[in-house]
Design a protein around this motif. Structure first.
Motif, PDB file in Angstrom:
ATOM      1  N   ALA A  51      -6.128   1.093   0.913  1.00 50.41           N
ATOM      2  CA  ALA A  51      -4.837   1.278   1.577  1.00 50.41           C
ATOM      3  C   ALA A  51      -4.761   2.601   2.322  1.00 50.41           C
ATOM      4  O   ALA A  51      -3.970   2.752   3.260  1.00 50.41           O
ATOM      5  CB  ALA A  51      -3.708   1.190   0.548  1.00 50.41           C
ATOM      6  N   THR A 110      -9.208  -7.234   5.109  1.00 48.25           N
ATOM      7  CA  THR A 110      -8.165  -6.326   4.626  1.00 48.25           C
ATOM      8  C   THR A 110      -8.180  -6.212   3.107  1.00 48.25           C
ATOM      9  O   THR A 110      -7.903  -5.150   2.543  1.00 48.25           O
ATOM     10  CB  THR A 110      -6.781  -6.806   5.102  1.00 48.25           C
ATOM     11  OG1 THR A 110      -6.729  -6.728   6.529  1.00 48.25           O
ATOM     12  CG2 THR A 110      -5.674  -5.932   4.530  1.00 48.25           C
ATOM     13  N   HIS A 134      -2.777  -2.827   7.366  1.00 49.79           N
ATOM     14  CA  HIS A 134      -3.762  -3.892   7.192  1.00 49.79           C
ATOM     15  C   HIS A 134      -4.152  -4.455   8.559  1.00 49.79           C
ATOM     16  O   HIS A 134      -3.389  -4.390   9.521  1.00 49.79           O
ATOM     17  CB  HIS A 134      -3.183  -5.006   6.314  1.00 49.79           C
ATOM     18  CG  HIS A 134      -1.999  -5.694   6.924  1.00 49.79           C
ATOM     19  ND1 HIS A 134      -0.716  -5.180   6.852  1.00 49.79           N
ATOM     20  CD2 HIS A 134      -1.900  -6.847   7.635  1.00 49.79           C
ATOM     21  CE1 HIS A 134       0.120  -5.991   7.474  1.00 49.79           C
ATOM     22  NE2 HIS A 134      -0.568  -7.003   7.968  1.00 49.79           N
TER      23      HIS A 134
END
Length: 260
Positions: free
Chosen positions: A165, A160, A170
């Motif tokens: 993003a 992650t 995540h």
């Protein structure tokens, strides 16, 4: 909203009238296209089908607005309404039928978030790692060792930190936090992690069909979340889903002997 029996019922689907097979070991209905060897004929409703106990995945007995209304009237006039409700998979009439703009069942499409992300994908993972209680994967080529799965899930969660993003939520450690995962978690897993993870597991000729099935499912999900879909693409998605169901049932032999 349609006042249907829903999942776990003998006739669970709101778009077709597929009849389940009752598993004698846990009294749950399952819905194989091909009835398993040794099936005891319960329920007799499937045994008595004019088309036979097996289904053609390309030609399921679909419901439509007219037949749905006819089934409602049969329920209302039946002396044993409960049995008729069970055979049709309908609990009773629905007030929304008074709206002429609605067509049953096509005005009530399935939601991918629930159907695929919160049901199909988690159950497939559970089956692969041996956590689907009613179907053992012991000795099967698609079985994933627990230690291998935990190691891959830990790597997935750690990755992650390197994932932008913009890719969404995540990644969670599925081996530790599966119960906390929501639809978006499973969607991200399907789109971005499922194939890389299973590609490291299913590396032999014997297990290649497992990877191919995951690839097929990922393609369907990718096609289904597009902002616009052409009619030809819908037809192709239907063919892919039909192939997935047929091939999964054929390959996963445990499902076919579940009732013996």
């Amino acid at each position: 909203m349609m006042n249907m029996k829903g999942h776990t019922a003998m006739v669970p689907c709101r778009t077709c009238r597929i009849i389940g097979c009752l598993c004698p070991t846990n009294s749950h209905y399952y819905y194989p296209i091909t009835a398993p060897d040794g099936w005891d004929g319960n329920p007799h409703l499937r045994q008595a089908r004019p088309a036979g106990i097996h289904y053609d995945v390309t030609s399921l007995p679909y419901r439509d607005n007219v037949s749905h209304g006819e089934h409602i009237e049969l329920i209302k006039s039946a002396t044993n309404a409960t049995a008729v409700m069970q055979s049709f998979g309908i609990n009773g009439d629905c007030i929304l039928r008074n709206l002429s703009s609605l067509k049953f069942p096509w005005s009530f499409p399935f939601g991918m978030a629930h159907l695929i992300c919160l049901n199909v994908v988690p159950r497939l993972v559970e089956h692969a790692i041996g956590e689907f209680q009613t179907v053992s994967n012991v000795g099967q080529p698609y079985a994933v060792p627990k230690a291998v799965w935990k190691h891959l899930c830990a790597q997935l969660e750690a990755s992650t930190a390197t994932v932008p993003a913009s890719y969404g939520r995540h990644f969670r450690d599925i081996s530790q936090h599966k119960g906390y995962m929501v639809a978006e978690d499973w969607l991200n897993f399907t789109l971005f992690a499922a194939l890389p993870m299973f590609a490291t597991i299913y590396t032999s000729k014997e297990t290649r069909p497992c990877l191919d099935l995951w690839a097929l499912l990922v393609e369907v999900v990718e096609d289904g979340i597009q902002y616009s879909i052409k009619r030809d693409s819908i037809t192709l998605m239907e063919e892919k889903i039909q192939k997935f169901v047929s091939e999964y049932e054929r390959f996963v032999s445990t499902l076919l002997i579940l009732f013996t």
